[in-house]
Design a protein around this motif. Structure first.
Motif, PDB file in Angstrom:
ATOM      1  N   PRO A 200       0.819  -1.225   0.000  1.00 16.37           N
ATOM      2  CA  PRO A 200       0.000   0.000   0.000  1.00 16.37           C
ATOM      3  C   PRO A 200       0.846   1.266   0.000  1.00 16.37           C
ATOM      4  N   LEU A 201       2.019   1.219   0.643  1.00 19.27           N
ATOM      5  CA  LEU A 201       2.886   2.407   0.667  1.00 19.27           C
ATOM      6  C   LEU A 201       3.429   2.695  -0.725  1.00 19.27           C
ATOM      7  N   GLU A 202       3.859   1.648  -1.422  1.00 23.29           N
ATOM      8  CA  GLU A 202       4.367   1.827  -2.784  1.00 23.29           C
ATOM      9  C   GLU A 202       3.278   2.330  -3.725  1.00 23.29           C
ATOM     10  N   ALA A 203       2.053   1.901  -3.481  1.00 22.48           N
ATOM     11  CA  ALA A 203       0.928   2.260  -4.347  1.00 22.48           C
ATOM     12  C   ALA A 203       0.349   3.638  -4.051  1.00 22.48           C
ATOM     13  N   GLY A 204       0.892   4.310  -3.028  1.00 21.61           N
ATOM     14  CA  GLY A 204       0.453   5.675  -2.744  1.00 21.61           C
ATOM     15  C   GLY A 204      -0.775   5.790  -1.880  1.00 21.61           C
ATOM     16  N   ILE A 205      -1.125   4.712  -1.163  1.00 22.20           N
ATOM     17  CA  ILE A 205      -2.268   4.824  -0.241  1.00 22.20           C
ATOM     18  C   ILE A 205      -1.782   4.760   1.209  1.00 22.20           C
ATOM     19  N   GLY A 206      -0.636   5.402   1.443  1.00 18.63           N
ATOM     20  CA  GLY A 206      -0.074   5.450   2.789  1.00 18.63           C
ATOM     21  C   GLY A 206      -0.990   6.089   3.815  1.00 18.63           C
ATOM     22  N   PHE A 207      -1.914   6.951   3.350  1.00 21.07           N
ATOM     23  CA  PHE A 207      -2.882   7.570   4.269  1.00 21.07           C
ATOM     24  C   PHE A 207      -3.766   6.530   4.946  1.00 21.07           C
ATOM     25  N   ALA A 208      -3.871   5.346   4.357  1.00 21.73           N
ATOM     26  CA  ALA A 208      -4.706   4.275   4.926  1.00 21.73           C
ATOM     27  C   ALA A 208      -3.876   3.245   5.682  1.00 21.73           C
ATOM     28  N   VAL A 209      -2.610   3.578   5.914  1.00 24.39           N
ATOM     29  CA  VAL A 209      -1.705   2.672   6.626  1.00 24.39           C
ATOM     30  C   VAL A 209      -1.184   3.378   7.870  1.00 24.39           C
ATOM     31  N   LYS A 210      -1.608   2.915   9.032  1.00 25.70           N
ATOM     32  CA  LYS A 210      -1.174   3.518  10.298  1.00 25.70           C
ATOM     33  C   LYS A 210      -0.126   2.603  10.926  1.00 25.70           C
TER      34      LYS A 210
END
Length: 367
Positions: free
Chosen positions: A252-262
């Motif tokens: 998810p971090l590589e895909a640019g959805i880091g906002f959804a990863v806490k």
């Protein structure tokens, strides 16, 4: 097409001249008129999508929150009744099982919405972590999902319900309201980059709701829209698609959805250590936007080069109906992700120049 799964609206597709395709084992409409016309309708007026192929699981019972917190990258602890959250589910190494929505209906009572191609895989993954006190029910087959999206969506839908839709803020929902005589969960969510609503209802009620919505919205320019426009709309808004931007190999971090990863949430989740390490050490690759500088469309899977060295690949690409430009999303080595970086995309036998550009390609104008 006879051996493909069908949504409750399949028999209505032909009334609207739908062109159906095999989409992950489902017979689904790729378009009704044209992808560009449907895309434009959603950006300027409204479009209605049948997304009943999506999967829905009910999760309930003592320990439901703790169970979901263990599996999901986002933090559900602050959710209140009537609120939804976007999140991901990961393997131990940080690769993505799926991206999904979770709706909190009540204390220890949730609706989990997963991608159609991942229903069985997600179910099996979740069941192996489920404690005995938690019950899970797969209600995918008995549940239909319609999405009305676009700047006129609220006005059209409002005429079919007594509920005040303006009270439903983004990522909020009302669980049991009447729309055109049909009971539905109405959620202010979507996958187009526009304002809009998603309506979960019983499969048997879906055809009535579909016809009522199209009839009511006809004078406003509401049109049925297919998977083609759904893909170009979500792509312009840089909304990830599982199987392309997110995979077993892409975090998810590589895909640019880091906002959804806490990564620092107190409830430890599967994959947390790997994702935390990725974040602390810095990503080795990430998803960026590219724009072609010459003729050619950057299709999914095309390799991207700098100085004859392969530095990544395109995950999604097309001619943007809104921008009228050939653009793509590409997962590239971090050293080549600065805005303005010149790259080349292998389009068949030619390498065509392109440039790293900012994303999302489209942002909804604020009222």
């Amino acid at each position: 097409m006879s051996d493909l799964k069908r949504t409750p609206l399949f028999d209505l597709y032909q009334e609207f001249n739908a062109k159906t395709i095999d989409f992950g084992g489902w017979a689904l409409p790729v378009q009704f008129s044209s992808i560009k016309a449907e895309h434009e309708a959603v950006r300027t007026k409204a479009g209605l999508f049948d997304v009943s192929h999506m999967g829905e699981f009910e999760v309930a019972g003592e320990g439901s929150l703790a169970f979901l917190q263990k599996l999901l990258t986002n933090d559900l602890s602050k959710l209140v009744d009537g609120q939804a959250i976007y999140t991901a589910m990961c393997y131990e190494d940080g690769g993505t099982v799926d991206d999904l929505l979770v709706y909190r209906k009540a204390d220890e009572q949730y609706l989990v919405v997963v991608n159609a191609s991942n229903i069985d895989k997600d179910w099996d993954w979740m069941v192996q972590y489920k404690p005995e006190s938690v019950s899970m029910k797969n209600i995918s087959e008995e549940t239909a999902l319609l999405a009305i999206q676009g700047p006129l969506a609220e006005g059209i839908l409002q005429r079919l319900t007594e509920e005040t839709l303006a009270d439903i803020r983004p990522f909020r929902f009302k669980a049991d309201i009447t729309v055109a005589g049909v009971q539905a969960l109405v959620s202010r969510t979507g996958y187009t980059g526009e304002d809009g609503f998603e309506l979960y209802t019983k499969s048997v009620d879906a055809p009535t709701l579909w016809k009522q919505l199209l009839s009511e919205g006809e004078k406003d320019g509401l049109v049925p829209a297919g998977l083609g426009a759904r893909d170009t709309l979500r792509f312009e808004a840089k909304l990830a698609l599982y199987g392309q931007e997110l995979t077993r190999e892409i975090s998810p971090l590589e895909a640019g959805i880091g906002f959804a990863v806490k990564v620092n949430k107190e409830d430890h989740f599967v994959g947390q250590d790997a994702l935390k390490k990725q974040k602390e050490e810095g990503l080795s690759r990430k998803l960026v936007g590219i724009e072609m500088l010459d003729k050619g469309i950057p299709r999914a899977g095309y390799e991207v080069f700098v100085d004859d060295q392969s530095i990544g690949f395109v995950t999604t690409g097309t001619q943007s109906p809104t921008l009228k430009k050939n653009v793509g999303l590409a997962l590239l080595e971090i050293a080549h992700t600065e805005l303005g970086t010149k790259v080349e995309v292998q389009v068949r036998k030619k390498r065509i120049p392109a440039e790293v550009v900012s994303t999302p390609f489209y942002k909804r104008p604020r009222p």
